[in-house]
Design a protein around this motif. Structure first.
Motif, short mmCIF file in Angstrom:
data_model
loop_
_atom_site.label_atom_id
_atom_site.label_comp_id
_atom_site.label_asym_id
_atom_site.label_seq_id
_atom_site.Cartn_x
_atom_site.Cartn_y
_atom_site.Cartn_z
N LEU A 4 0.75 -1.22 0.10
CA LEU A 4 0.01 0.00 -0.14
C LEU A 4 1.07 1.36 -0.22
O LEU A 4 2.24 0.92 0.70
N ASP A 86 -5.17 6.15 4.49
CA ASP A 86 -6.39 5.33 4.20
C ASP A 86 -7.80 5.94 5.44
O ASP A 86 -7.72 6.90 5.33
N SER A 106 -7.86 -0.28 4.71
CA SER A 106 -7.02 -0.88 4.13
C SER A 106 -7.63 -2.30 3.74
O SER A 106 -6.45 -3.66 2.83
N TYR A 109 -8.54 -4.79 1.82
CA TYR A 109 -8.23 -5.01 0.14
C TYR A 109 -6.65 -5.52 -0.08
O TYR A 109 -6.81 -6.29 -0.96
N TYR A 116 -2.22 -5.35 -3.74
CA TYR A 116 -2.82 -3.27 -3.95
C TYR A 116 -1.61 -2.79 -4.02
O TYR A 116 -0.71 -2.87 -2.77
N PRO A 120 -6.73 2.53 -1.07
CA PRO A 120 -7.93 2.26 -0.56
C PRO A 120 -9.54 2.89 -0.32
O PRO A 120 -9.36 3.72 0.74
N ASN A 136 -15.45 -1.98 -5.59
CA ASN A 136 -15.50 -0.51 -5.41
C ASN A 136 -15.35 0.46 -6.38
O ASN A 136 -14.75 1.40 -6.67
#
Length: 333
Positions: A4, A86, A106, A109, A116, A120, A136
């Motif tokens: 992330l 986030d 997150s 996700y 990913y 998020p 999403n």
């Protein structure tokens, strides 16, 4: 948290233009092979009241009577004080979503894709058993609720996406998205004067067109509310309290447009719209959040007192354009 983003992704090109990231989880709901199955109680909708994309999904969920079909998890309007973008469930007891048991959005996700790397985002539809985000796609999500989820609509639910108007609804919604919904963000997140002024001009030129359109129509497609009205409302409701100042979208406030202002009040006073609009959360997010507010710490700690949102409850007179009080088209059985 996997790969992330550790800080706010700029999503800005070399000319300083803001380019919103694409949605990663776009499998549609439906009955075709490969579609997400439509089942009562299987999914949880994660949102924050500050987000216009999430808000319009919550509006449609309420209007269609899907509140007992798809549960709702609410994230804080403030971003968590951690080195990544986030959403956090700090409003819930113990700082965890009571159904999913997660602290940050997150997490669902990464559960869905350990690789990913994007932000998020909300809205996010999560499979409750697997604790994974499955959709999403904020641009199509309301349409899925209006069509694929129709078997679970409340009795006499309105038709927000009439089949004979879908092509026109999609076309107008696309224009509103690029010029207004995302247009305010193009102003606020621009990183060059040229990019900002281009977005600013497109935004207000389009608002001028909508002002003219609404001079003869109560709603965007006439006498009844459609999905496109929900999409426009989510931006108009945030405009004067947030975008006008925080995003430098300051040629006019919505209150300065006679037709748009009356239209906004008409929608705000409609069940599902005003009763899901949290102006305090919106102001906190856009004026105090670290990822949006000014870098000046002194100004960042001050929450604007105005504008007076109680005026949204004043008479609007828009019913004169339709000749009727009702605002929803009820499909004939």
């Amino acid at each position: 948290m996997g790969n992330l983003q550790k800080e706010k992704p700029l999503e800005v090109d070399q000319k300083g233009k803001f380019n919103r990231q694409k949605n990663s989880f776009t499998t549609p709901f439906g009955s075709n092979v490969g579609d997400l199955p439509v089942e009562v109680g299987r999914y949880r909708l994660l949102w924050s009241p500050v987000c216009p994309w999430a808000h319009r999904t919550v509006i449609v969920r309420r209007i269609l009577g899907l509140e007992d079909v798809i549960s709702l998890g609410t994230a804080s309007p403030m971003r968590p004080n951690i080195p990544r973008v986030d959403w956090e469930f700090s409003l819930d007891e113990g700082g965890l979503d009571p159904v999913l048991g997660v602290q940050y959005i997150s997490e669902v996700y990464v559960n869905a894709d350990p690789e990913y790397t994007g932000r998020p985002t909300v809205p996010a539809i999560v499979d409750i058993q697997e604790k994974k985000v499955v959709n999403n796609d904020y641009f199509r999500l309301t349409n899925y609720l209006e069509t694929a989820w129709a078997p679970f609509h409340k009795e006499n639910a309105p038709d927000l996406y009439p089949e004979h108007l879908r092509a026109e609804i999609d076309e107008l919604s696309d224009g509103i998205f690029h010029n207004v919904n995302n247009g305010v963000y193009k102003c606020g997140f621009a990183r060059s004067q040229e990019a900002y002024e281009e977005a600013y001009d497109s935004l207000f030129n389009y608002l001028d067109q909508l002002e003219e359109r609404l001079s003869t129509k109560r709603f965007l497609f006439g006498d009844y509310i459609t999905d496109t009205d929900v999409r426009l409302y989510a931006t108009l409701a945030r405009f004067d309290v947030a975008y006008y100042s925080a995003f430098k979208a300051n040629r006019n406030m919505i209150v300065d447009f006679p037709n748009l202002w009356g239209y906004l009040r008409d929608l705000y006073q409609t069940p599902g719209f005003g009763d899901t609009t949290d102006f305090e959360a919106i102001k906190v997010h856009y004026h105090l959040s670290n990822h949006i507010a000014s870098d000046d710490q002194k100004s960042k700690n001050i929450l604007p007192k105005g504008p007076d949102t109680s005026t949204l409850n004043t008479p609007h007179g828009r019913e004169a354009l339709s000749g009727k009080e009702e605002k929803f088209l009820i499909p004939q059985k």
